[in-house]
Motif scaffolding. Structure first.
Motif, short mmCIF file in Angstrom:
data_model
loop_
_atom_site.label_atom_id
_atom_site.label_comp_id
_atom_site.label_asym_id
_atom_site.label_seq_id
_atom_site.Cartn_x
_atom_site.Cartn_y
_atom_site.Cartn_z
N VAL A 1 -2.34 5.63 -7.52
CA VAL A 1 -3.73 5.43 -7.13
C VAL A 1 -4.50 4.67 -8.20
CG1 VAL A 1 -4.64 7.59 -8.07
CG2 VAL A 1 -5.72 6.56 -6.07
N GLY A 2 -4.11 4.80 -9.46
CA GLY A 2 -4.85 4.15 -10.53
C GLY A 2 -4.38 2.74 -10.84
N ALA A 3 -3.07 2.49 -10.72
CA ALA A 3 -2.52 1.19 -11.13
C ALA A 3 -2.14 0.30 -9.96
CB ALA A 3 -1.30 1.42 -12.02
N ALA A 4 -1.52 0.87 -8.94
CA ALA A 4 -1.00 0.04 -7.84
C ALA A 4 -2.00 -0.16 -6.71
CB ALA A 4 0.29 0.66 -7.30
N ALA A 5 -2.76 0.89 -6.37
CA ALA A 5 -3.68 0.81 -5.23
C ALA A 5 -4.75 -0.27 -5.39
CB ALA A 5 -4.32 2.17 -4.97
N PRO A 6 -5.38 -0.43 -6.58
CA PRO A 6 -6.38 -1.51 -6.70
C PRO A 6 -5.80 -2.89 -6.41
CG PRO A 6 -6.59 0.04 -8.52
CD PRO A 6 -5.33 0.40 -7.80
N VAL A 7 -4.56 -3.11 -6.82
CA VAL A 7 -3.91 -4.40 -6.52
C VAL A 7 -3.73 -4.56 -5.01
CG1 VAL A 7 -1.89 -5.84 -6.97
CG2 VAL A 7 -2.70 -4.27 -8.73
N MET A 8 -3.28 -3.49 -4.38
CA MET A 8 -3.04 -3.54 -2.93
C MET A 8 -4.32 -3.86 -2.17
SD MET A 8 -1.95 -0.49 -0.35
CE MET A 8 -3.67 0.01 -0.29
N PHE A 9 -5.42 -3.23 -2.52
CA PHE A 9 -6.67 -3.48 -1.82
C PHE A 9 -7.19 -4.90 -2.09
CE2 PHE A 9 -6.86 1.18 -1.48
CZ PHE A 9 -7.14 1.27 -0.12
N ASP A 10 -6.96 -5.41 -3.28
CA ASP A 10 -7.36 -6.80 -3.56
C ASP A 10 -6.57 -7.77 -2.69
OD1 ASP A 10 -9.24 -6.05 -5.36
OD2 ASP A 10 -8.14 -6.68 -7.15
N VAL A 11 -5.29 -7.46 -2.46
CA VAL A 11 -4.47 -8.33 -1.60
C VAL A 11 -4.97 -8.25 -0.16
CG1 VAL A 11 -2.17 -8.73 -0.68
CG2 VAL A 11 -2.45 -8.18 -3.10
N PHE A 12 -5.27 -7.05 0.32
CA PHE A 12 -5.81 -6.93 1.68
C PHE A 12 -7.13 -7.70 1.83
CE2 PHE A 12 -2.99 -3.27 2.70
CZ PHE A 12 -2.63 -3.67 3.98
N ASP A 13 -7.89 -7.79 0.76
CA ASP A 13 -9.17 -8.50 0.82
C ASP A 13 -8.98 -10.00 1.07
OD1 ASP A 13 -10.69 -6.25 0.51
OD2 ASP A 13 -10.97 -6.48 -1.65
N VAL A 14 -7.84 -10.56 0.69
CA VAL A 14 -7.61 -11.99 0.91
C VAL A 14 -6.84 -12.25 2.20
CG1 VAL A 14 -7.65 -12.44 -1.56
CG2 VAL A 14 -5.45 -12.11 -0.41
N LEU A 15 -6.46 -11.19 2.91
CA LEU A 15 -5.79 -11.35 4.20
C LEU A 15 -6.83 -11.35 5.32
CD1 LEU A 15 -2.81 -8.86 3.71
CD2 LEU A 15 -2.64 -11.34 3.87
N PRO A 16 -6.53 -12.02 6.43
CA PRO A 16 -7.46 -11.97 7.57
C PRO A 16 -7.64 -10.52 8.05
CG PRO A 16 -5.83 -13.71 7.87
CD PRO A 16 -5.39 -12.92 6.68
N ALA A 17 -8.85 -10.18 8.42
CA ALA A 17 -9.14 -8.82 8.88
C ALA A 17 -8.36 -8.52 10.16
CB ALA A 17 -10.63 -8.65 9.13
N SER A 18 -7.96 -7.27 10.30
CA SER A 18 -7.17 -6.84 11.47
C SER A 18 -7.88 -5.71 12.18
CB SER A 18 -5.78 -6.36 11.03
OG SER A 18 -5.06 -7.39 10.40
N GLU A 19 -7.76 -5.70 13.49
CA GLU A 19 -8.23 -4.56 14.27
C GLU A 19 -7.29 -3.37 14.04
OE1 GLU A 19 -11.00 -4.44 16.03
OE2 GLU A 19 -11.49 -6.53 15.51
N TRP A 20 -7.82 -2.17 14.29
CA TRP A 20 -6.99 -0.98 14.11
C TRP A 20 -6.06 -0.81 15.32
CZ3 TRP A 20 -4.98 1.39 10.45
CH2 TRP A 20 -4.50 2.69 10.54
N PHE A 21 -5.04 -0.02 15.15
CA PHE A 21 -4.06 0.21 16.20
C PHE A 21 -4.70 0.87 17.43
CE2 PHE A 21 -1.71 0.30 12.20
CZ PHE A 21 -0.65 -0.54 12.47
#
Length: 795
Positions: free
Chosen positions: A573-593
């Motif tokens: 949660v401290g080291a990997a999650a911030p990177v993951m959310f930054d990557v999602f921020d540069v991806l096109p937004a997606s609708e939920w399932f």
């Protein structure tokens, strides 16, 4: 000689001549090798948009791209103007050029002109620089003529452009364009195309960075010629002359070096078009570089990120490791995406989904979270606290270890082991017994490649069910691919190994995982994406994971040290999650399932226990569950109790008339669970005690030993000074005010009230401990002391 003999003689000569001519034709036909070039090629990796991501030098140390089938127009015009203006009209040899060269050489008394056509030059290049003699020249002319018969003009040009020397270890137009100008041949200006057109003429003499003035003069002369023959106008010519010639060698792009290594192992010397998206890959690289500075402050040097398309199962971004900083090697060359690392908690969602799938669990079913020891294995929660009992989906969202281990024990290690293998976890190559219950806490190793593929398969199950009229594909569990080859989905079916409803409920639970500090207010923003995500931290803080998924993408991140060195504070949660959310921020937004309603049903659920409501449940919510959950047990924790008129005491028919009793439903947990649960849940109401005048009271489970369990084997800890430590025994009692009397092997050890804990020092061997309360209720347990404490996996 008579006429008959003369005719015969002439016929014989004719046949000899015909035979000789036939042999010459055969020799001419087979004079050209079947394959002109057998040189090794560089391995070239392109993005899905055909942009260069990287290249590996050929085995002979040359930068030689695989053969291209076409030649850019500017280079073609420049080359023909410089080398062979009549290329499209001659049959491989230009007699006029040969004659002119002969006269020039005779006049100069030395070789000043060769008169070779491009076809002849291609033959000479294929013969690897053999001596230039008159006989060799004649041979080149013959072979060039044969070359023209085999290949079309465009093909000859393409072969020449692919194999012409451009100086140093640069061979071929494509390699030269990248090494000298840092771009593709199609992007070259007229000045750049003219520069490359003159280089093969004398690659050892005219080379960027050396003899620049000669190169500039030769290039400008060619530009003037292009103007004279009408290929360019005067403005283009003058502007082109203003451009400088290359004075240094450019490095080839290194945008996805670790994927290039994988391609080189499997398809060495080939031109490979990957599924990576060029802009996304660059943006993810930048994100990794930015976070790399932060993690290095804690002496953490490696990170890997993988982005996967859930529909195509293609890798869209592939960062196998951080870039090397300075001269210190921290294992940056290791492709972490394919490496096996301890999985931490990232497999917990698969256990949750599989239990939902089998109807052995509902999302809010209470799972015990109490001190647990199973065959010497004692899991601990990350915060070293216990909750008594936790709804299953909250246990998953909070990544509690004790509930996960107890769930795995109930589900079965063998079943879960098989489930993971079928989902695509290829690293599980040992029997289930080898991993045991630690399988759920990182006792097995997995790769980011496989685990992201498993999450993508779950998303694919749910997507295909909703998009394919409530049916599945038989080949749903696909591995990730790095080439943009589409998957042929086969055999739509209504059955599935893992149902869409189970996946949906799992992803809904993962929505509630606590986000990092910078994302804590995500629900307040309407534009924020819904992301189902899970973190993991391996024992010893060696591996930090974060995997996120939505309808379109899976983003997987690993952070740690390639050599396995753990670092304090390294968590998912401290080291990997911030990177993951930054990557999602540069991806096109997606609708939920979409919710797979056809596989779900509205069912009365007990609010307190999360089980299907029994007749005694007084607080009931009607919730969506998967239809497999209809087979789950009804609530075991609610029962009817009988109280006196004050409602403060329980009574029975021995001490109170039935007509005077108050009958109520009561939520009652087992003593050990209750002991911890009531500390964390202030609204929990323990059972009232029986009134003093009541007899015939049957108090089942008035007491329960929390640690150790019956027949447990205990490892006594060894202190730092080498002395034998003690063990803290803990008991739970329904009545918080009860006195409990402790006896070890028949010997009285003391009395406890309220907090039933005692520190004991039993010797090695088997023992019996007995507890007796004020009401005469007794509890007898056996345990065995076998030695010193051993370490465990902690997550």
């Amino acid at each position: 000689m008579n006429i008959k003999n003369f005719t015969y003689c002439n016929s014989k000569k004719c046949r000899i001549l015909l035979l000789a001519f036939f042999l010459l034709c055969v020799g001419f036909w087979f004079s050209l090798p079947k394959q002109l070039f057998n040189d090794p090629s560089s391995t070239i990796l392109y993005s899905s948009e055909q942009k260069l991501l990287g290249a590996r030098i050929a085995d002979d140390g040359q930068w030689r791209f695989p053969e291209s089938k076409s030649v850019p127009l500017k280079f073609e015009k420049s080359l023909l103007a410089f080398e062979d203006q009549y290329f499209y009209s001659h049959p491989g040899v230009n007699p006029v050029s040969i004659g002119r060269a002969f006269m020039q050489n005779m006049k100069a008394g030395k070789v000043v002109s060769g008169g070779s056509t491009i076809s002849m030059q291609l033959i000479r290049i294929s013969q690897k620089g053999k001596s230039r003699t008159v006989l060799r020249k004649i041979q080149e002319m013959i072979l060039a003529t044969r070359l023209e018969i085999r290949y079309a003009k465009k093909e000859i040009l393409a072969l020449y452009a692919s194999h012409a020397p451009f100086g140093g270890n640069v061979v071929g137009l494509e390699a030269a364009a990248w090494r000298f100008f840092g771009r593709t041949p199609d992007e070259l200006s007229w000045a750049e195309a003219a520069t490359l057109a003159v280089l093969p003429n004398a690659p050892s003499l005219i080379y960027p960075g050396k003899n620049s003035e000669r190169l500039l003069k030769k290039r400008n002369n060619l530009l003037d010629k292009l103007y004279r023959i009408g290929e360019i106008d005067s403005t283009t010519c003058e502007l082109a002359k203003l451009e400088d010639v290359p004075r240094e060698i450019h490095r080839l792009p290194r945008i996805a070096p670790h994927l290039l290594d994988q391609v080189h192992k499997r398809k060495k010397g080939e031109r490979v078009t990957s599924s990576l998206q060029f802009d996304l890959q660059n943006r993810v690289n930048e994100i990794v570089k930015r976070h790399q500075k932060n993690i290095e402050a804690n002496q953490i040097y490696n990170m890997a990120v993988l982005v996967v398309d859930t529909k195509t199962r293609e890798a869209l971004a592939y960062v196998g490791n951080t870039e090397k900083n300075g001269d210190v090697n921290h294992g940056n060359q290791v492709d972490i995406i394919r490496s096996l690392r301890s999985t931490g908690s990232v497999l917990k969602p698969f256990l949750y989904a599989s239990m939902l799938n089998e109807g052995e669990l509902l999302p809010n079913t209470l799972v015990p979270d109490i001190p647990t020891q199973i065959a010497g294995y004692s899991p601990k929660n990350f915060d070293l606290r216990y909750n008594g009992a936790v709804p299953a989906q909250k246990a998953l969202a909070r990544s509690l270890n004790v509930p996960a281990v107890r769930m795995l024990r109930d589900y079965g290690v063998e079943r879960f082991h098989f489930f993971l293998q079928k989902m695509g976890m290829k690293s599980l190559n040992r029997p289930a017994s080898h991993y045991g219950l630690s399988l759920i806490l990182g006792g097995a190793e997995g790769s980011l490649w496989d685990i992201c593929g498993m999450y993508a398969s779950m998303a694919g199950i749910l997507n295909h069910y909703n998009w394919n009229d409530a049916s599945y594909y038989s080949n749903e569990f696909q591995t990730i691919r790095y080439t943009n080859d589409s998957i042929e989905w086969k055999n739509p079916d209504s059955q599935a190994f893992l149902k869409a409803s189970s996946v949906y409920q799992t992803f809904e639970a993962l929505l509630e995982v606590n986000r990092p500090d910078g994302e804590s207010g995500w629900k307040s923003f309407s534009s924020s994406q819904k992301i189902a995500w899970k973190t993991g931290t391996s024992f010893g803080f060696r591996d930090a994971w974060s995997i996120g998924v939505n309808t379109n993408y899976v983003v997987g991140v690993w952070v740690g040290n390639a050599d396995g060195e753990g670092r304090p504070g390294l968590t998912g949660v401290g080291a990997a999650a911030p990177v993951m959310f930054d990557v999602f921020d540069v991806l096109p937004a997606s609708e939920w399932f979409e919710q797979p309603i056809d596989e779900m049903e509205m069912v009365p659920i007990c609010r307190n226990s999360g089980h299907r409501a029994s007749r005694w449940c007084d607080q009931v919510d009607t919730l969506w569950i998967g239809k497999t959950g209809l087979a789950s047990n009804v609530c075991p924790y609610h029962k009817q109790v009988h109280l006196d008129a004050t409602g403060q005491y329980r009574v029975n028919s021995e001490c109170e008339k039935v007509g005077n009793m108050i009958h109520r439903s009561w939520f009652v947990l087992p003593p050990a669970i209750e002991w911890y649960y009531k500390k964390r849940n202030p609204l929990y109401r323990p059972l009232p005690p029986y009134r003093d005048d009541c007899t015939g009271v049957d108090e089942n489970q008035a007491m329960e030993l929390i640690y150790p369990k019956s027949n447990d084997r205990i490892f006594i800890p060894i202190e730092l000074n080498g002395t034998r430590g003690k063990v803290v025994f803990e008991l739970a009692h329904h009545n918080p005010d009860a006195n409990v009397y402790w006896h070890l092997n028949g010997e009285f050890m003391g009395t406890t009230c309220g907090n039933h804990q005692q520190e004991l020092d039993p010797g090695e061997g088997k023992h019996v401990i007995t507890f007796v309360d004020d009401e005469g209720n007794s509890l007898v347990k056996q345990f065995e002391v076998v030695g010193k404490q051993q370490h465990q996996i902690n997550d």
